[in-house]
Design an enzyme around this catalytic site. Structure first.
Site, PDB file in Angstrom:
ATOM      1  N   GLU A  70       6.553  38.085   7.854  1.00  0.00           N
ATOM      2  CA  GLU A  70       7.841  37.479   7.178  1.00  0.00           C
ATOM      3  C   GLU A  70       7.530  36.322   6.200  1.00  0.00           C
ATOM      4  O   GLU A  70       6.400  35.696   6.636  1.00  0.00           O
ATOM      5  CB  GLU A  70       8.594  36.679   8.343  1.00  0.00           C
ATOM      6  CG  GLU A  70       9.934  36.329   7.938  1.00  0.00           C
ATOM      7  CD  GLU A  70      10.991  35.542   9.054  1.00  0.00           C
ATOM      8  OE1 GLU A  70      10.336  34.839  10.015  1.00  0.00           O
ATOM      9  OE2 GLU A  70      12.021  35.759   8.940  1.00  0.00           O
ATOM     10  N   GLY A 116       5.029  27.883  13.908  1.00  0.00           N
ATOM     11  CA  GLY A 116       5.114  27.768  15.157  1.00  0.00           C
ATOM     12  C   GLY A 116       4.832  29.063  16.053  1.00  0.00           C
ATOM     13  O   GLY A 116       3.861  29.030  16.634  1.00  0.00           O
ATOM     14  N   GLU A 151      11.262  32.517  20.334  1.00  0.00           N
ATOM     15  CA  GLU A 151      10.966  33.665  20.008  1.00  0.00           C
ATOM     16  C   GLU A 151      11.699  34.945  21.001  1.00  0.00           C
ATOM     17  O   GLU A 151      12.089  36.012  20.442  1.00  0.00           O
ATOM     18  CB  GLU A 151       9.475  34.085  19.955  1.00  0.00           C
ATOM     19  CG  GLU A 151       8.808  32.859  19.066  1.00  0.00           C
ATOM     20  CD  GLU A 151       9.151  32.582  17.790  1.00  0.00           C
ATOM     21  OE1 GLU A 151       9.679  33.550  17.300  1.00  0.00           O
ATOM     22  OE2 GLU A 151       9.261  31.511  17.209  1.00  0.00           O
ATOM     23  N   HIS A 185      15.149  35.815  19.826  1.00  0.00           N
ATOM     24  CA  HIS A 185      14.963  36.713  18.596  1.00  0.00           C
ATOM     25  C   HIS A 185      14.818  38.085  18.963  1.00  0.00           C
ATOM     26  O   HIS A 185      15.145  38.939  18.075  1.00  0.00           O
ATOM     27  CB  HIS A 185      13.809  36.421  17.767  1.00  0.00           C
ATOM     28  CG  HIS A 185      14.146  35.420  16.615  1.00  0.00           C
ATOM     29  ND1 HIS A 185      15.132  35.162  15.780  1.00  0.00           N
ATOM     30  CD2 HIS A 185      13.256  34.121  16.408  1.00  0.00           C
ATOM     31  CE1 HIS A 185      15.085  34.116  15.177  1.00  0.00           C
ATOM     32  NE2 HIS A 185      13.831  33.397  15.448  1.00  0.00           N
TER      33      HIS A 185
END
Ligand SMILES: [Zn+2]
Length: 860
Positions: free
Chosen positions: A128, A266, A301, A304
């Site tokens: 990303e 992170g 996460e 997501h």
């Protein structure tokens, strides 16, 4: 290069034309230990709805060896400007690209790292925003989803992890081949590959019939510190909570979490193969705030996997929604999941996310949450406090507005309707409108399409008996900085007002809570009329809305003396935050902020809040204090840090936090002698473990003050000859107070491009020392001479570190503003570069204003 900077228009045109079915990707990492390059072969099958049309595929690579489209070879020389042109497409197409791709050391694409402890090579991908194209030929935009089947050749004995479960490797000799099953239909940016002699720990999430294999990985040199059980515990709580709230089973076949070296962010939500920065494997004692923050990242996460991975934004303008949702989800899960160790997560949210958002929202670069993202460069500088923190704050406000049940009902419908697809904001808002029955157009317009922070102030009028005659909430439009985009508006706020009384033992206890809608410049609160005035009236109690909060004069007086007296952590955090932004805004002089901090911090039990206040006090003293008085303030703060360190409960988090705080500010012979004594073991503070990380913290200060020389740094590196040790040693060397040390640090970052992302960051941290202003002064001019060249020649991550990190922030003066302005005029920087320099400049402007306020306070 324009080809690298894909525009939204180009992406839209390509998405209208193509439907991508499947990628088969073969990567030969057999010689990864040697570094350099690797062979990448991509076969991609896709349909075009207009036969005969042209398009292109993205690739960032040193060279292309072969391009075959529908069986016909194309000239590899057509590869230029990070694109391969695809002429004259058929209805159904098969493209084969053979390329030579490069390993990186910047944390972008396929990062390659050698661990000094075992000499072994560790790889991982970070894609990303647009870096899958550094590893395989790809249609690099989130709405061209496809299945991905990786085949990887790697050294025998390695562990290879990707989105699909790891197969048994086959072959013999020095290498093996891992042939992964295809993934579901996902976006390129969440595909992943992690390879090397990593070690794994395994478990499973089980819920009725459902069984999801779980893995946690790190390098062998960190294995002794890996507390996999704690990580699995949070992960399972997250699975339970999200599956229930989202009413949708986890959509991928397994869930691995990998702690990888030199990771820029992170963590990254690759589907089923999440990567984390490996500082989250704690080598030394950390405070509970660090465990809380790691747990929050784990949950972020995981959220997501549904929001972002199962249902994905069509284009990067909705990145905010992706990040805000995950940020909101991490906090709400910590607050509510049964067994959560951090049910006070909204305090942390107020303390950290809100502070970040408020800071970002007052920069000249501030923008509406819904940002215009015209191309990839726009989005790369937009991973900011608006995108993550303000967005999440506004989602919290939306939940207060529609109610949490309706919110999750809407989210459930959204996942069911759009699973494996792409969406826009309107798809989510539509689902929330259906679930809540509320019209969200006006809400969306005022919260998402405008910039800046409203200020809420109480207006209290008392009668002669001391009873409340009138009470109103006054709302101010945001004070938008010059050059900021968007109109300054008042907004509808759903808030709570807390009434607090002071008890005999100095505690502040909430006696009543009123929830109401605030709209327009003045909102009357009739419920309070005729009542006696409480000790503290706290607007936005429970932190439902996003606004700067001011206290009336009487409440402020009580809070200044009794801030530590609030029995709950959230109102304390709100008052700390209010004092901090008043200091930043020049409404509270730095010396008064210091007094408030000194009086309240001893009673603050929330360790995360303590650590924030410690950082903020230091920052205020360095930047916002009158330079004539600054040294006095620092001396007071250093003395307090030493007292708190000696008084703290042995072995407590507070003790560690004060040790670090003292190490950041120690200045007298006695204080520096204490640091040196702790380091060489001649002095002991009962219960304080002087472990690896604390040793480096002490040594950094000793290096910066000229009390530790090269040989001391070399000796420490010998004790801790790890990657982290090498980074700390680089910080220490760059921190030394000599012209030679500064020149060496500068040259290694600016004049050479050999440093890895982490070593470069470490050097920059050492270079900038707040009590070396004179030594650093000559580098202001050097910065402006170099910065444009850096931007043009370095990778995105590397140049971002340098542009923000080496800006002359310590030279708070009109000259620095003038030099910046001259550069902005003459250099004609690209918008993304301009934005970063303008943000740094705003720090100087703010500091000059605050220093004047502090100077005036000194004269009173
Ligand atoms: Zn995220």
């Amino acid at each position: 290069m324009p080809g690298t900077n894909l525009t939204r228009e180009e992406a839209r045109t390509r998405a209208d034309l193509l439907r991508v079915d499947a990628y088969d990707i073969e990567l030969d990492l057999g010689s990864a230990r040697d570094g350099g390059t690797f062979r990448s072969t991509t076969v991609v099958r896709f349909a075009a709805n207009t036969p005969g049309a042209d398009s292109f595929i993205d690739l960032v690579a040193p060279s292309v060896e072969e391009i075959t489209l529908n069986g016909a070879p194309l000239d590899p020389g057509s590869f230029a400007d990070s694109r391969i042109p695809l002429p004259n497409l058929a209805a159904e197409n098969e493209l084969r690209v053979v390329a030579t791709c490069a390993y990186t050391n910047t944390g972008e694409g396929l990062h390659r790292f050698v661990d000094p402890v075992d000499g072994e090579t560790y790889l991982y991908t970070q894609f990303e925003v647009p870096d899958a194209r550094r590893v395989f030929a790809s249609f690099e935009q989130p709405d061209l989803k496809a299945t991905f089947a990786f085949t990887v050749t790697a050294p025998e004995g390695w562990v290879v992890v990707s989105n699909a479960p790891t197969p048994e490797p086959v072959g013999e000799g020095a290498t093996r081949v891992w042939k992964f099953e295809p993934t579901g239909r996902i976006s390129t940016y969440i595909t992943a590959l992690i390879a090397g002699p990593y070690v794994g720990v395994f478990d499973a999430y089980e819920n009725g019939e459902q069984r999801v294999p779980l893995g946690v990985y790190c390098r062998p040199s960190l294995r002794e510190f890996l507390d996999a059980e704690a990580i699995f515990e949070v992960t399972k709580q997250g699975f339970d909570y999200f599956q229930e709230k989202f009413d949708y089973a986890y959509p991928f076949p397994k869930y691995d979490q990998l702690f990888v070296p030199e990771f820029n962010a992170g963590a990254m939500e690759n589907a089923g193969a999440v990567t984390f920065r490996d500082q989250y494997v704690f080598r030394s004692k950390v405070t509970d705030a660090a465990y809380e923050s790691r747990a929050a990242t784990i949950l972020h996460e995981l959220a997501h996997m549904w929001f972002g991975n199962l249902v994905t934004m069509e284009w990067w303008n909705d990145l905010w929604l992706n990040e805000s949702f995950a940020t909101f989800a991490e906090a709400v899960c910590q607050a509510e999941a049964p067994g959560s160790r951090w049910p006070h997560s909204w305090t942390t949210f107020a303390n950290q996310m809100k502070t970040w958002a408020y800071r970002q929202d007052q920069l000249p670069s501030t923008h509406p949450i819904m940002a215009e993202i015209n191309d990839l460069e726009d989005v790369q500088v937009n991973f900011d406090g608006i995108t993550y923190a303000k967005g999440a704050s506004v989602l919290k406000q939306l939940v207060a507005y529609v109610g949490q049940d309706a919110f999750f009902q809407g989210v459930q419908a959204y996942f069911k309707r759009h699973a494996w697809g792409n969406t826009r904001l309107s798809d989510l808002l539509g689902a929330l409108e259906e679930a809540s029955g509320r019209d969200l157009k006006a809400w969306s317009k005022s919260w998402l399409e405008t910039a800046g922070i409203n200020v809420l102030r109480p207006s209290v009028v008392l009668n002669t008996d001391g009873e409340i005659e009138s009470f109103a909430v006054l709302q101010e439009a945001p004070a938008l900085p010059t050059g900021a985009k968007g109109a300054a508006v008042l907004r509808p706020h759903r808030i709570a007002i807390g009434l607090y009384e002071l008890t005999d033992d100095g505690s502040l206890v909430r006696t009543e809570r009123i929830e109401l809608d605030v709209d327009g410049p003045r909102t009357e609160v009739p419920e309070l009329v005729g009542r006696h005035r409480p000790a503290v009236v706290l607007l936005n109690d429970d932190d439902l809305s996003y606004a700067k909060i001011r206290l009336d004069e009487d409440s402020m007086a009580v809070v200044t003396e009794h801030l530590g007296g609030f029995t709950e952590s959230l109102p304390r955090a709100l008052c700390w935050a209010s004092a901090w932004d008043m200091t930043r805004d020049g409404e509270l002089a730095t010396r008064d902020y210091l007094s408030l901090a000194l009086s309240g911090i001893g009673r603050e039990s929330d360790i995360g809040v303590v650590q924030s206040v410690q950082r903020q006090v230091k920052l205020a003293l360095d930047a916002y204090a009158d330079p004539q008085w600054r040294e006095q303030g620092l001396a007071r703060w250093a003395a307090a840090a030493e007292e708190h360190l000696r008084a703290a409960e042995p072995g407590s988090d507070h003790q560690l936090a004060w040790a670090r705080s003292l190490a950041a500010v120690a200045r007298t012979d006695g204080q520096l002698g204490l640091l040196a004594g702790l380091l060489d073991g001649s002095v002991e503070v009962k219960g304080l473990a002087v472990d690896t990380e604390l040793r480096w913290t002490l040594l950094t200060r000793l290096s910066a003050t000229g009390r530790a020389d090269d040989s001391a740094i070399a000796a420490e590196l010998e004790r801790d000859n790890t990657a982290a040790g090498q980074e700390h040693a680089a910080t220490c060397r760059a921190a030394r107070p000599t012209a030679e040390a500064k020149a060496e640090a500068w040259a290694s970052v600016v004049e050479s491009d050999k440093l890895t992302n982490y070593v470069q960051e470490a050097v920059i941290a050492g270079f900038q020392q707040s009590d070396q202003r004179e030594l650093l002064a000559p580098y202001a001019a050097k910065y402006f001479a170099a910065v444009k060249g850096i931007w043009e020649t370095r990778s995105h991550e590397i140049s971002q570190q340098i542009i923000g990190g080496l800006y002359p922030s310590l030279q708070v003066s009109a000259e620095t503003l003038a030099a910046t302005d001259a550069w902005l005029t003459e250099a004609e920087p690209a918008p993304a570069l301009r934005r970063q320099v303008v943000e740094a400049r705003a720090g100087i402007e703010r500091a000059l204003k605050a220093q004047a306020v502090d100077r005036a306070a000194g004269a009173r």
